[in-house]
Scaffold this active site. Structure first.
Site, PDB file in Angstrom:
ATOM      1  N   LEU A  84       5.557  -8.013 -65.631  1.00  0.00           N
ATOM      2  CA  LEU A  84       5.641  -7.851 -67.085  1.00  0.00           C
ATOM      3  C   LEU A  84       6.836  -6.982 -67.478  1.00  0.00           C
ATOM      4  O   LEU A  84       6.980  -5.855 -67.006  1.00  0.00           O
ATOM      5  CB  LEU A  84       4.338  -7.191 -67.563  1.00  0.00           C
ATOM      6  CG  LEU A  84       4.243  -6.888 -69.057  1.00  0.00           C
ATOM      7  CD1 LEU A  84       4.214  -8.159 -69.870  1.00  0.00           C
ATOM      8  CD2 LEU A  84       3.020  -6.035 -69.332  1.00  0.00           C
ATOM      9  N   ASP A  85       7.680  -7.502 -68.324  1.00  0.00           N
ATOM     10  CA  ASP A  85       8.784  -6.732 -68.915  1.00  0.00           C
ATOM     11  C   ASP A  85       9.803  -6.242 -67.887  1.00  0.00           C
ATOM     12  O   ASP A  85      10.528  -5.285 -68.140  1.00  0.00           O
ATOM     13  CB  ASP A  85       8.261  -5.512 -69.697  1.00  0.00           C
ATOM     14  CG  ASP A  85       7.290  -5.925 -70.791  1.00  0.00           C
ATOM     15  OD1 ASP A  85       7.359  -7.088 -71.228  1.00  0.00           O
ATOM     16  OD2 ASP A  85       6.469  -5.102 -71.187  1.00  0.00           O
ATOM     17  N   GLN A  86       9.851  -6.897 -66.726  1.00  0.00           N
ATOM     18  CA  GLN A  86      10.757  -6.421 -65.674  1.00  0.00           C
ATOM     19  C   GLN A  86      11.888  -7.407 -65.380  1.00  0.00           C
ATOM     20  O   GLN A  86      12.679  -7.176 -64.465  1.00  0.00           O
ATOM     21  CB  GLN A  86       9.968  -6.167 -64.374  1.00  0.00           C
ATOM     22  CG  GLN A  86       8.929  -5.082 -64.496  1.00  0.00           C
ATOM     23  CD  GLN A  86       9.541  -3.712 -64.668  1.00  0.00           C
ATOM     24  OE1 GLN A  86      10.457  -3.344 -63.963  1.00  0.00           O
ATOM     25  NE2 GLN A  86       9.067  -2.966 -65.655  1.00  0.00           N
ATOM     26  N   GLY A 126       5.106  -2.582 -71.950  1.00  0.00           N
ATOM     27  CA  GLY A 126       3.722  -2.901 -72.267  1.00  0.00           C
ATOM     28  C   GLY A 126       3.457  -2.998 -73.746  1.00  0.00           C
ATOM     29  O   GLY A 126       4.370  -3.190 -74.551  1.00  0.00           O
TER      30      GLY A 126
END
Lengths: 277, 277, 277, 277
Positions: free
Chosen positions: B220-222, B194
């Site tokens: 997100l960001d995965q 995040g």
């Protein structure tokens, strides 16, 4: 260990001058001096190695008079620290500590090893250290912790080292050893909190894994970090191979963190460390 | 770029033999060969650089006959990849890509830069690349994304690079660019998912920070991680100084990840990468 | 840049006390203080960032009275340093410096770039910096160096940066810029002194390569080291690929070294550096 | 250890195909395969882990028929390697090997330890390994080496490990153990060849130190490098402290190199290694 003066104080102008004036007036010569001011809390930290033979009481009194009333002043005990090591089944961190201890490299005395399994008794015995086997099976957490605490009470250690001790500690266990309980966590915190970090790292496909040595507080894996290190990995490594590779990192990070702690180079402030390395 | 054969297939005995037999029969000489079998899914990956002038249709046909029916076979296009870069305000990753591009080191053609702020238009212009300023202010996320997608559609890029593009993308934006959308995340994922990872890292008192280049997926960001790198930090660095130090890591990690992607060294399987570096 | 006091002095008891007493008496507040005593030469180094508006002459006088007669005291000029960059054909270090300069991240002003080849004139021009093309072909070393020195004389730089300047400098060139001439050497000194370090590293089969930023003195590659960094390599990389990989290390190491130098964090003592990072 | 096939051969088109055809025909399934072609010498290296129960003679014969006449084919012995360790006074590398050995992590059997000093006899005895004290004092180099060689002859080790054995070996000692004699050198070769590398590194003011594990050949510190690693240092560390810090690097590098060697992942070609890690 040389003479050591450790000061933590609210910051104010002239602190270094006032402290060094006291040392100068007592005929003490500074060998090494480190200071840091934490800007957020406006907290001053100072670690001073000095030569000379101070009258401890007079020195403390003069410093107390020169510093803010809430300043904490400590003349570190020059003796090696007393340590008890807690283990479960994995040997690598305990091996590292026993070997360093055997050759006088630890700046601490390992008084005893406590295991909730018996597999490391033989290794410990080879180095002539008492091993206390305190199985947790068939006991409540509270009962088991009480037994471990009782053994600790016998040794009155300055520090307790969790060298891959795979039990979660209750707040009641942790509280009396605040900032004196050092753990090695087998991940690069806060990346993989909790159990099976290598399995987590493998599942996530990370390219770097690491280890974290930290003081233990009441929240699992949330205490002040002392040292971290990492190694690169790739897709060819299974979670088991990652764990194997990680062990070399873990033991070196733990040993380095303990060296910093036993040499009194670590201040704890809130949930962070100030380290004069 | 040499001739490149990329194969992803269910594993079965004899795959390397069958594939190399086809290449040998077509008079093609292997320059470099990498294979990997993902043990959990029993998936076979192979990347082969070879010399010779293959009849692409015949080669594909022969390979299809030799391999399991669900195998994916690709003869990589030898032309440099077409790329569009998305940016916000920070220049360091874009600068790195523009400089490498200007000196022919990127193995890709930067067709355009799109910014939701205008501050990087000047830099982009110095390198003779079109800059599209598409502000998000006063637009819904859907409307803004539609504008960006329209520009992308004009360029039909092979890859879209998020070079510190500080907008969260909706699944509808991401879907058409599956495994073709590369992001640089300013932390060592999954440590600080995040926003504001440096502030998070500072608050947690970590001793190492890092950066992660990854494919973007719907969470997100995965997405699958391509490359990561780290640098040591200590208590003396503010969150702002950590961010400064982190930028050098970010731009190098992003550039390295793109080099791997543009050289077709990265396979994506489930949420992980297999990289033949 | 804050107020900066830089002191190098023969060590004697009470130096920190005496210096901080002067600062306290002048109403100056220490923000950050670093000291080091080089044990072999018994030399004391101190770098102090302080707040307040000192009368420079009075402060210098008071310090001179308090310190040993051979102590060197300097109040650092708060203006950014003036710099001239010397280049040959490789762009990566110059690009790094130009980009950082363009975005105000260098803590220095690049006044000009001088090249013994012309290939980097275009890049330099894109950033609005004067480029002086001074070819060495057909000139003696002495004549060519005189031309370069004449250009330098026009700019009167505080520092000269050799950003992959592939000419060996004569002692007469180096002498007037003692401790003000920074070079990036494309190897992990002292491993591969001289030309073609990547070819040497490849021939030797090393598993790690690196780069070294150092001050230049009269002996090639023998000056005080400011910063070094390394990357792992393996047998699959040709000398040319090693050189490519090495460039990322070189430019970051050079930029980091210059940041230390321009921030006045580097003392030179004999042939070594004391760095307050 | 799985079945292992190791091939070193002049390169020619179709080698992988020919080798995998033989394996396929013998009903053997490839688990992992690594190849490399050294471009300068045009030499082909291949390491294949395979499942199945081969008729070793038939397999060797079929491979010999398929490969160039000068190809070297080896089916690795699946038993752990037999090792003798040579030491002087420093314990850290020996400790590391003894601990790994005690817990079955070395993929080798330490048959004996030979010391030219007696200080490590006690440590060795704690792990139940024979220690041979062969002092060099009062003996010629030739006489001392003959004694050591005689002990080695008794154990017939596959490998001899120099774990901080501080004696220079004569060519006559080295020759019979070509590519089977592994040394840990306490520097980042070739930076500081010879004795006292930490003192050399300190005098030169380097910012990084390292360690190198290598095969020993007839020239001191010039043999093929297997593994290297480094740590950052700074001006505050004395040569003695650098040596302390270096020990952690040395023991891990040596252990990693031995793991590669014992797992048959290292080919030696001329003076370099090809490592399939």
């Amino acid at each position: 260990m040389p003479n050591l003066l450790l000061i933590q104080s609210p910051d104010e102008p002239g602190l270094i001058y006032k402290i060094t004036a006291v040392l100068f007036a007592h005929g003490l010569n500074i060998l090494r001096n480190d200071e840091f001011v934490e800007p957020e809390g406006n907290v001053f930290f100072m670690r001073t190695e000095f030569a000379g033979n101070p009258d401890a009481g007079a020195l403390r009194g003069a410093l107390a008079a020169a510093l803010p009333p809430t300043a904490r002043v400590r003349l570190a005990d020059p003796r090696p620290r007393d340590v008890v090591v807690l283990v479960t089944k994995e040997h690598h961190c305990l091996s590292e500590l026993l070997v360093r201890h055997a050759f006088g490299e630890l700046n601490a005395t390992i008084r005893a090893v406590v295991g909730n399994h018996e597999v490391l008794a033989d290794l410990t015995g080879r180095f002539g250290i008492p091993f206390h086997y305190l199985p947790h099976a068939g006991r409540s957490r509270a009962a088991h912790e009480a037994e471990v605490l009782a053994v600790l009470a016998d040794y009155r250690p300055d520090y307790v080292v969790l060298a891959k001790y795979m039990r979660i500690l209750s707040p009641g266990f942790v509280a009396p050893y605040a900032n004196r309980l050092v753990n090695i966590h087998h991940s690069f915190l806060p990346a993989f909190v909790g159990a099976s970090p290598y399995a987590q790292a493998h599942a996530r496909g990370v390219k770097i894994i690491g280890a974290t040595a930290h003081f233990v507080n009441e929240q699992l894996d949330q205490g002040p970090i002392i040292a971290q290190s990492v190694i690169p990995i790739d897709h060819t490594q299974s979670a088991r191979e990652m764990a194997q590779a990680g062990r070399d990192v873990e033991k070196i990070v733990l040993a380095r963190a303990l060296q910093l702690v036993f040499d009194e180079k670590v201040f704890v402030h809130r949930n962070k460390t100030v380290i004069f390395d």
